[in-house]
Scaffold this active site. Structure first.
Site, mmCIF file in Angstrom:
data_model
loop_
_atom_site.group_PDB
_atom_site.id
_atom_site.type_symbol
_atom_site.label_atom_id
_atom_site.label_comp_id
_atom_site.label_asym_id
_atom_site.label_seq_id
_atom_site.Cartn_x
_atom_site.Cartn_y
_atom_site.Cartn_z
ATOM 1 N N GLY A 71 0.796 -1.214 0.000
ATOM 2 C CA GLY A 71 0.000 0.000 0.000
ATOM 3 C C GLY A 71 0.830 1.267 0.000
ATOM 4 C CB THR A 72 3.913 2.253 1.846
ATOM 5 O OG1 THR A 72 3.337 2.082 3.153
ATOM 6 C CG2 THR A 72 4.851 3.445 1.863
ATOM 7 C CG ASN A 151 -4.567 4.398 9.631
ATOM 8 O OD1 ASN A 151 -4.916 5.457 9.112
ATOM 9 N ND2 ASN A 151 -3.477 4.303 10.374
ATOM 10 C CD GLN A 190 -7.163 -0.436 8.470
ATOM 11 O OE1 GLN A 190 -7.365 -1.591 8.813
ATOM 12 N NE2 GLN A 190 -5.942 0.069 8.395
ATOM 13 C CB THR A 248 10.434 -9.665 -11.853
ATOM 14 O OG1 THR A 248 11.534 -9.497 -12.745
ATOM 15 C CG2 THR A 248 9.710 -10.956 -12.180
ATOM 16 C CB CYS A 336 2.951 2.715 9.727
ATOM 17 S SG CYS A 336 2.242 1.523 8.567
#
Length: 390
Positions: A71-72, A151, A190, A248, A336
Protein backbone atom coordinates in the site's frame (compact mmCIF):
# COMPACT_ATOMS: atom_id res chain seq x y z
CA UNK A 1 -1.79 -19.13 27.45
CA UNK A 2 -4.91 -17.97 25.65
CA UNK A 3 -4.15 -15.63 22.73
CA UNK A 4 -6.62 -13.09 21.41
CA UNK A 5 -5.55 -11.06 18.40
CA UNK A 6 -7.28 -7.68 18.13
CA UNK A 7 -4.89 -5.84 15.82
CA UNK A 8 -6.36 -6.67 12.41
CA UNK A 9 -5.97 -3.05 11.29
CA UNK A 10 -2.20 -3.58 11.52
CA UNK A 11 -2.19 -6.87 9.64
CA UNK A 12 -4.20 -10.05 9.25
CA UNK A 13 -3.22 -13.73 9.18
CA UNK A 14 -3.07 -15.42 5.80
CA UNK A 15 -6.33 -17.13 4.87
CA UNK A 16 -5.66 -20.87 4.23
CA UNK A 17 -7.57 -20.59 0.94
CA UNK A 18 -5.24 -17.79 -0.12
CA UNK A 19 -2.20 -19.84 0.83
CA UNK A 20 -3.47 -22.77 -1.23
CA UNK A 21 -4.07 -20.52 -4.25
CA UNK A 22 -0.50 -19.20 -4.02
CA UNK A 23 1.29 -22.54 -3.64
CA UNK A 24 1.74 -23.53 -7.33
CA UNK A 25 3.52 -20.28 -8.17
CA UNK A 26 6.46 -20.65 -5.79
CA UNK A 27 8.18 -23.60 -7.46
CA UNK A 28 5.98 -25.11 -10.17
CA UNK A 29 4.85 -22.22 -12.35
CA UNK A 30 7.60 -19.83 -11.32
CA UNK A 31 8.17 -18.08 -14.64
CA UNK A 32 8.84 -14.41 -15.26
CA UNK A 33 5.82 -12.79 -16.99
CA UNK A 34 8.21 -10.92 -19.29
CA UNK A 35 9.77 -14.12 -20.67
CA UNK A 36 8.70 -15.36 -24.11
CA UNK A 37 8.86 -19.11 -23.39
CA UNK A 38 6.02 -21.25 -22.01
CA UNK A 39 6.87 -20.62 -18.35
CA UNK A 40 6.72 -16.89 -19.00
CA UNK A 41 3.50 -17.13 -21.00
CA UNK A 42 1.83 -19.06 -18.17
CA UNK A 43 3.02 -16.50 -15.62
CA UNK A 44 1.75 -13.65 -17.82
CA UNK A 45 -1.67 -15.30 -18.08
CA UNK A 46 -1.86 -15.76 -14.30
CA UNK A 47 -0.83 -12.13 -13.78
CA UNK A 48 -3.53 -10.83 -16.11
CA UNK A 49 -6.19 -13.13 -14.65
CA UNK A 50 -5.43 -11.70 -11.20
CA UNK A 51 -5.66 -8.19 -12.62
CA UNK A 52 -9.06 -9.06 -14.11
CA UNK A 53 -10.28 -10.45 -10.79
CA UNK A 54 -9.45 -7.22 -8.97
CA UNK A 55 -10.81 -5.05 -11.79
CA UNK A 56 -14.11 -6.93 -11.69
CA UNK A 57 -14.51 -6.24 -7.96
CA UNK A 58 -13.60 -2.58 -8.44
CA UNK A 59 -15.74 -2.24 -11.60
CA UNK A 60 -12.88 -0.79 -13.61
CA UNK A 61 -10.74 -1.80 -16.60
CA UNK A 62 -7.93 -4.30 -15.94
CA UNK A 63 -5.49 -1.90 -17.63
CA UNK A 64 -6.22 0.59 -14.82
CA UNK A 65 -4.73 -1.70 -12.15
CA UNK A 66 -1.00 -1.30 -11.38
CA UNK A 67 0.54 -3.87 -9.03
CA UNK A 68 3.02 -2.68 -6.38
CA UNK A 69 4.92 -4.06 -3.40
CA UNK A 70 2.30 -2.85 -0.92
CA UNK A 71 0.00 0.00 0.00
CA UNK A 72 2.77 2.46 0.83
CA UNK A 73 4.38 2.13 -2.58
CA UNK A 74 1.00 2.44 -4.30
CA UNK A 75 0.29 5.62 -2.33
CA UNK A 76 3.72 7.01 -3.24
CA UNK A 77 3.08 6.26 -6.91
CA UNK A 78 -0.42 7.73 -6.85
CA UNK A 79 0.60 10.97 -5.14
CA UNK A 80 4.26 11.60 -5.99
CA UNK A 81 3.99 10.01 -9.43
CA UNK A 82 0.87 12.02 -10.20
CA UNK A 83 2.26 15.27 -8.82
CA UNK A 84 5.46 15.10 -10.83
CA UNK A 85 3.68 14.12 -14.04
CA UNK A 86 1.14 16.93 -13.75
CA UNK A 87 3.10 19.75 -12.10
CA UNK A 88 2.99 21.77 -15.32
CA UNK A 89 -0.78 22.09 -14.90
CA UNK A 90 -0.73 23.25 -11.28
CA UNK A 91 0.86 22.61 -7.92
CA UNK A 92 -1.94 22.82 -5.39
CA UNK A 93 -3.05 19.76 -3.39
CA UNK A 94 -5.81 19.42 -0.78
CA UNK A 95 -5.72 16.70 1.88
CA UNK A 96 -6.76 16.06 5.47
CA UNK A 97 -4.73 16.10 8.65
CA UNK A 98 -5.77 12.55 9.59
CA UNK A 99 -4.31 10.75 6.57
CA UNK A 100 -1.96 7.81 6.95
CA UNK A 101 1.70 8.83 7.14
CA UNK A 102 2.29 7.26 3.72
CA UNK A 103 0.04 9.97 2.28
CA UNK A 104 1.26 12.82 4.49
CA UNK A 105 4.93 12.07 3.86
CA UNK A 106 4.37 11.72 0.11
CA UNK A 107 2.75 15.14 0.09
CA UNK A 108 5.56 16.52 2.27
CA UNK A 109 8.01 15.39 -0.41
CA UNK A 110 6.04 17.24 -3.10
CA UNK A 111 6.00 20.34 -0.89
CA UNK A 112 9.80 20.24 -0.90
CA UNK A 113 9.56 20.19 -4.69
CA UNK A 114 7.53 23.39 -4.76
CA UNK A 115 3.93 22.23 -4.32
CA UNK A 116 1.44 24.21 -2.26
CA UNK A 117 -0.65 22.06 0.10
CA UNK A 118 -3.82 22.87 2.01
CA UNK A 119 -4.63 20.49 4.87
CA UNK A 120 -8.07 20.44 6.44
CA UNK A 121 -9.21 19.26 9.84
CA UNK A 122 -12.12 17.04 10.78
CA UNK A 123 -15.07 17.13 13.17
CA UNK A 124 -14.82 15.76 16.70
CA UNK A 125 -16.09 12.49 15.24
CA UNK A 126 -13.35 12.44 12.60
CA UNK A 127 -15.48 13.40 9.60
CA UNK A 128 -14.36 15.59 6.72
CA UNK A 129 -16.73 18.35 5.57
CA UNK A 130 -17.11 18.06 1.76
CA UNK A 131 -18.25 21.68 1.58
CA UNK A 132 -14.91 22.79 3.03
CA UNK A 133 -13.11 20.93 0.26
CA UNK A 134 -15.36 22.61 -2.29
CA UNK A 135 -14.50 26.04 -0.87
CA UNK A 136 -10.76 25.33 -0.95
CA UNK A 137 -10.50 24.21 -4.57
CA UNK A 138 -8.48 26.70 -6.62
CA UNK A 139 -7.74 27.03 -10.33
CA UNK A 140 -4.34 25.41 -9.77
CA UNK A 141 -5.67 22.53 -7.62
CA UNK A 142 -4.76 19.27 -9.33
CA UNK A 143 -5.34 16.69 -6.60
CA UNK A 144 -7.58 16.08 -3.59
CA UNK A 145 -6.62 13.20 -1.27
CA UNK A 146 -9.03 11.90 1.38
CA UNK A 147 -8.74 8.42 2.87
CA UNK A 148 -11.80 6.16 2.58
CA UNK A 149 -11.72 4.87 6.17
CA UNK A 150 -9.28 5.91 8.85
CA UNK A 151 -6.81 3.28 9.98
CA UNK A 152 -6.83 4.44 13.61
CA UNK A 153 -10.38 5.50 14.47
CA UNK A 154 -12.25 3.69 11.68
CA UNK A 155 -14.31 6.70 10.61
CA UNK A 156 -15.72 6.30 7.09
CA UNK A 157 -15.56 9.43 4.96
CA UNK A 158 -18.26 10.63 2.49
CA UNK A 159 -16.12 9.67 -0.51
CA UNK A 160 -18.92 9.62 -3.09
CA UNK A 161 -20.05 13.10 -2.04
CA UNK A 162 -16.51 14.47 -2.28
CA UNK A 163 -16.04 12.76 -5.66
CA UNK A 164 -19.15 14.50 -6.96
CA UNK A 165 -17.64 17.87 -6.02
CA UNK A 166 -14.38 17.00 -7.82
CA UNK A 167 -16.23 15.87 -10.94
CA UNK A 168 -18.23 19.10 -11.02
CA UNK A 169 -15.04 21.16 -10.69
CA UNK A 170 -13.54 19.15 -13.56
CA UNK A 171 -16.65 19.64 -15.68
CA UNK A 172 -16.53 23.40 -15.22
CA UNK A 173 -12.87 23.46 -16.19
CA UNK A 174 -13.42 21.34 -19.29
CA UNK A 175 -14.93 24.30 -21.13
CA UNK A 176 -11.41 25.74 -21.37
CA UNK A 177 -9.00 23.74 -23.55
CA UNK A 178 -6.08 24.99 -21.42
CA UNK A 179 -7.79 24.07 -18.16
CA UNK A 180 -6.03 22.46 -15.22
CA UNK A 181 -7.16 18.86 -14.55
CA UNK A 182 -8.31 17.95 -11.04
CA UNK A 183 -8.49 14.39 -9.70
CA UNK A 184 -9.52 12.57 -6.53
CA UNK A 185 -7.24 10.09 -4.74
CA UNK A 186 -8.29 7.81 -1.86
CA UNK A 187 -6.34 5.44 0.36
CA UNK A 188 -8.72 2.48 0.71
CA UNK A 189 -6.32 0.03 2.37
CA UNK A 190 -8.31 -0.07 5.59
CA UNK A 191 -11.67 -0.03 3.84
CA UNK A 192 -11.09 -3.12 1.71
CA UNK A 193 -13.17 -6.08 2.80
CA UNK A 194 -15.50 -3.89 4.84
CA UNK A 195 -16.94 -1.28 2.47
CA UNK A 196 -18.07 -1.14 -1.14
CA UNK A 197 -15.15 -0.71 -3.55
CA UNK A 198 -17.22 -0.11 -6.67
CA UNK A 199 -15.37 2.67 -8.50
CA UNK A 200 -18.45 3.59 -10.51
CA UNK A 201 -20.39 4.34 -7.33
CA UNK A 202 -17.50 5.92 -5.45
CA UNK A 203 -16.48 8.18 -8.33
CA UNK A 204 -12.80 8.28 -7.35
CA UNK A 205 -9.98 8.65 -9.91
CA UNK A 206 -7.27 6.80 -7.97
CA UNK A 207 -7.59 4.22 -5.21
CA UNK A 208 -5.06 2.14 -3.26
CA UNK A 209 -5.43 -1.36 -1.78
CA UNK A 210 -3.04 -3.82 -0.17
CA UNK A 211 -3.02 -7.51 0.71
CA UNK A 212 -2.06 -7.50 4.37
CA UNK A 213 -5.35 -5.99 5.59
CA UNK A 214 -7.60 -8.57 3.90
CA UNK A 215 -6.08 -11.91 5.00
CA UNK A 216 -3.76 -11.87 2.01
CA UNK A 217 0.03 -11.82 1.75
CA UNK A 218 2.15 -8.91 2.89
CA UNK A 219 4.26 -6.94 0.45
CA UNK A 220 1.71 -6.63 -2.34
CA UNK A 221 -0.82 -3.96 -3.27
CA UNK A 222 -2.21 -2.08 -6.20
CA UNK A 223 -3.06 1.36 -7.47
CA UNK A 224 -6.22 1.88 -9.47
CA UNK A 225 -5.66 4.89 -11.71
CA UNK A 226 -8.18 6.07 -14.28
CA UNK A 227 -6.80 5.36 -17.74
CA UNK A 228 -6.48 9.03 -18.67
CA UNK A 229 -4.27 9.86 -15.67
CA UNK A 230 -0.58 10.45 -16.31
CA UNK A 231 1.85 9.08 -13.72
CA UNK A 232 5.61 9.44 -13.53
CA UNK A 233 7.22 6.17 -12.38
CA UNK A 234 8.98 6.28 -9.03
CA UNK A 235 10.66 2.90 -9.66
CA UNK A 236 12.40 2.56 -13.02
CA UNK A 237 14.08 -0.34 -14.74
CA UNK A 238 12.53 -2.96 -17.01
CA UNK A 239 9.30 -1.11 -17.70
CA UNK A 240 6.87 -3.66 -16.26
CA UNK A 241 3.26 -2.76 -15.46
CA UNK A 242 2.90 -0.75 -18.68
CA UNK A 243 6.04 1.20 -17.85
CA UNK A 244 4.56 2.63 -14.66
CA UNK A 245 6.16 0.29 -12.11
CA UNK A 246 9.35 -1.55 -13.05
CA UNK A 247 10.41 -4.80 -11.41
CA UNK A 248 9.49 -8.45 -11.99
CA UNK A 249 5.94 -8.95 -10.79
CA UNK A 250 5.57 -11.07 -7.63
CA UNK A 251 3.20 -13.66 -9.07
CA UNK A 252 2.53 -15.71 -5.89
CA UNK A 253 1.77 -12.55 -3.90
CA UNK A 254 -0.41 -11.08 -6.66
CA UNK A 255 -2.38 -14.33 -6.96
CA UNK A 256 -2.86 -14.33 -3.17
CA UNK A 257 -3.88 -10.68 -3.16
CA UNK A 258 -6.53 -11.23 -5.82
CA UNK A 259 -7.85 -14.34 -4.07
CA UNK A 260 -7.98 -12.58 -0.69
CA UNK A 261 -9.90 -9.65 -2.14
CA UNK A 262 -12.31 -12.04 -3.86
CA UNK A 263 -12.96 -13.90 -0.57
CA UNK A 264 -13.30 -10.70 1.46
CA UNK A 265 -15.77 -9.27 -1.04
CA UNK A 266 -17.88 -12.44 -0.94
CA UNK A 267 -17.88 -12.52 2.89
CA UNK A 268 -18.40 -8.79 3.37
CA UNK A 269 -22.12 -8.51 4.05
CA UNK A 270 -22.41 -11.42 6.47
CA UNK A 271 -19.13 -10.72 8.27
CA UNK A 272 -19.89 -7.00 8.58
CA UNK A 273 -23.16 -7.77 10.35
CA UNK A 274 -21.43 -10.11 12.80
CA UNK A 275 -18.55 -7.74 13.52
CA UNK A 276 -20.83 -4.72 13.93
CA UNK A 277 -22.80 -6.53 16.65
CA UNK A 278 -19.59 -7.47 18.46
CA UNK A 279 -18.13 -3.98 18.02
CA UNK A 280 -21.16 -2.20 19.43
CA UNK A 281 -21.42 -4.59 22.37
CA UNK A 282 -17.71 -4.22 23.14
CA UNK A 283 -17.87 -0.41 22.98
CA UNK A 284 -20.90 -0.32 25.27
CA UNK A 285 -19.19 -2.57 27.82
CA UNK A 286 -16.02 -0.47 27.83
CA UNK A 287 -17.96 2.77 28.20
CA UNK A 288 -20.07 1.47 31.09
CA UNK A 289 -17.47 -0.52 33.02
CA UNK A 290 -14.23 1.45 32.67
CA UNK A 291 -14.10 4.93 34.27
CA UNK A 292 -13.01 7.86 32.11
CA UNK A 293 -13.25 5.91 28.83
CA UNK A 294 -14.15 7.84 25.67
CA UNK A 295 -14.88 6.56 22.18
CA UNK A 296 -12.73 8.01 19.39
CA UNK A 297 -14.34 8.37 15.99
CA UNK A 298 -17.92 8.32 14.79
CA UNK A 299 -20.27 6.02 16.70
CA UNK A 300 -21.89 4.52 13.59
CA UNK A 301 -20.02 5.79 10.51
CA UNK A 302 -17.07 3.59 11.34
CA UNK A 303 -15.56 0.32 10.17
CA UNK A 304 -17.46 -2.66 11.59
CA UNK A 305 -14.36 -4.04 13.31
CA UNK A 306 -12.89 -0.85 14.78
CA UNK A 307 -12.95 0.07 18.49
CA UNK A 308 -10.73 3.01 19.45
CA UNK A 309 -10.99 4.41 22.96
CA UNK A 310 -9.07 6.87 25.10
CA UNK A 311 -8.85 6.22 28.83
CA UNK A 312 -7.90 9.20 30.95
CA UNK A 313 -5.01 8.63 33.33
CA UNK A 314 -3.27 5.74 31.58
CA UNK A 315 -0.46 5.37 29.05
CA UNK A 316 -1.58 3.45 25.97
CA UNK A 317 1.84 1.88 25.45
CA UNK A 318 1.91 0.56 29.02
CA UNK A 319 -1.59 -0.88 28.60
CA UNK A 320 -0.54 -2.66 25.39
CA UNK A 321 2.40 -4.26 27.21
CA UNK A 322 0.24 -5.38 30.14
CA UNK A 323 -2.39 -6.80 27.77
CA UNK A 324 0.31 -8.55 25.75
CA UNK A 325 1.46 -10.34 28.91
CA UNK A 326 -2.06 -11.78 29.15
CA UNK A 327 -2.09 -12.90 25.51
CA UNK A 328 -4.13 -9.96 24.20
CA UNK A 329 -2.74 -8.17 21.17
CA UNK A 330 -3.92 -4.64 20.37
CA UNK A 331 -2.28 -1.29 19.59
CA UNK A 332 -2.22 2.38 20.45
CA UNK A 333 -2.84 3.54 16.87
CA UNK A 334 -1.30 3.03 13.47
CA UNK A 335 1.07 0.07 13.31
CA UNK A 336 3.36 2.08 11.05
CA UNK A 337 3.99 4.62 13.82
CA UNK A 338 3.86 2.35 16.87
CA UNK A 339 7.59 2.78 17.48
CA UNK A 340 6.96 6.45 18.22
CA UNK A 341 5.90 7.61 21.68
CA UNK A 342 4.36 10.77 20.22
CA UNK A 343 0.59 11.16 20.69
CA UNK A 344 -1.47 10.04 17.71
CA UNK A 345 -1.90 12.88 15.20
CA UNK A 346 -5.35 11.47 14.39
CA UNK A 347 -6.61 11.53 17.99
CA UNK A 348 -5.22 15.03 18.50
CA UNK A 349 -7.13 16.23 15.42
CA UNK A 350 -10.37 15.15 17.11
CA UNK A 351 -9.70 17.81 19.73
CA UNK A 352 -8.53 15.36 22.37
CA UNK A 353 -5.86 16.47 24.85
CA UNK A 354 -2.33 15.03 24.54
CA UNK A 355 -3.06 12.99 27.67
CA UNK A 356 -6.11 11.39 26.09
CA UNK A 357 -4.23 10.82 22.86
CA UNK A 358 -1.47 9.06 24.81
CA UNK A 359 -4.11 6.95 26.53
CA UNK A 360 -5.72 5.66 23.34
CA UNK A 361 -6.14 1.98 22.57
CA UNK A 362 -7.19 0.46 19.27
CA UNK A 363 -8.90 -2.93 19.21
CA UNK A 364 -9.64 -4.18 15.70
CA UNK A 365 -11.72 -7.33 15.46
CA UNK A 366 -11.37 -10.12 12.90
CA UNK A 367 -12.83 -13.32 11.52
CA UNK A 368 -11.92 -15.36 14.61
CA UNK A 369 -13.07 -12.79 17.17
CA UNK A 370 -15.81 -14.08 19.46
CA UNK A 371 -17.94 -12.58 22.23
CA UNK A 372 -16.36 -15.01 24.70
CA UNK A 373 -12.91 -13.74 23.74
CA UNK A 374 -14.00 -10.13 24.14
CA UNK A 375 -15.42 -10.90 27.57
CA UNK A 376 -11.97 -12.11 28.58
CA UNK A 377 -10.41 -8.94 27.14
CA UNK A 378 -12.81 -6.77 29.13
CA UNK A 379 -11.99 -8.60 32.35
CA UNK A 380 -8.25 -8.18 31.81
CA UNK A 381 -8.58 -4.57 30.60
CA UNK A 382 -10.44 -3.54 33.75
CA UNK A 383 -7.62 -4.92 35.86
CA UNK A 384 -4.94 -3.27 33.72
CA UNK A 385 -6.62 0.13 33.94
CA UNK A 386 -6.90 -0.22 37.72
CA UNK A 387 -3.16 -1.00 37.98
CA UNK A 388 -2.15 1.88 35.70
CA UNK A 389 -4.28 4.39 37.58
CA UNK A 390 -2.80 3.56 40.99
Amino acid sequence: MKEIYLDHAATTPLDPRVKKAMEPYWDKEFGNPSSLHRKGVVAKKILENSRKTIAKILHCRPVEIVFTAGGTEAINLGIIGFGRANAHFGKHIITTRIEHHAVLHSIDLLMREGFDVTTIGVSKDGLVDPKEIERLIRQDTILVSVMYANNEIGTIQPIAEIAKIIREARRKRSTNKNSTPIYFFTDACQAAGSIDLNIERLGVDMLVLNGSKIYGPKGVGCLYAKREIKLEPIIVGGGQEKGIRSGTENIPAIVGFAKALEIANAMREKENARLTRLRDWFIKEIMTSIPDAMLNGHATLRLPNNVNVSILGIEGEAAVIYLDAKGIFCSTGSACSSVSLEPSHVILELGRSPGLAQGSLRFTLGRKTTKKGLEYVLKVLRGVVKILKT
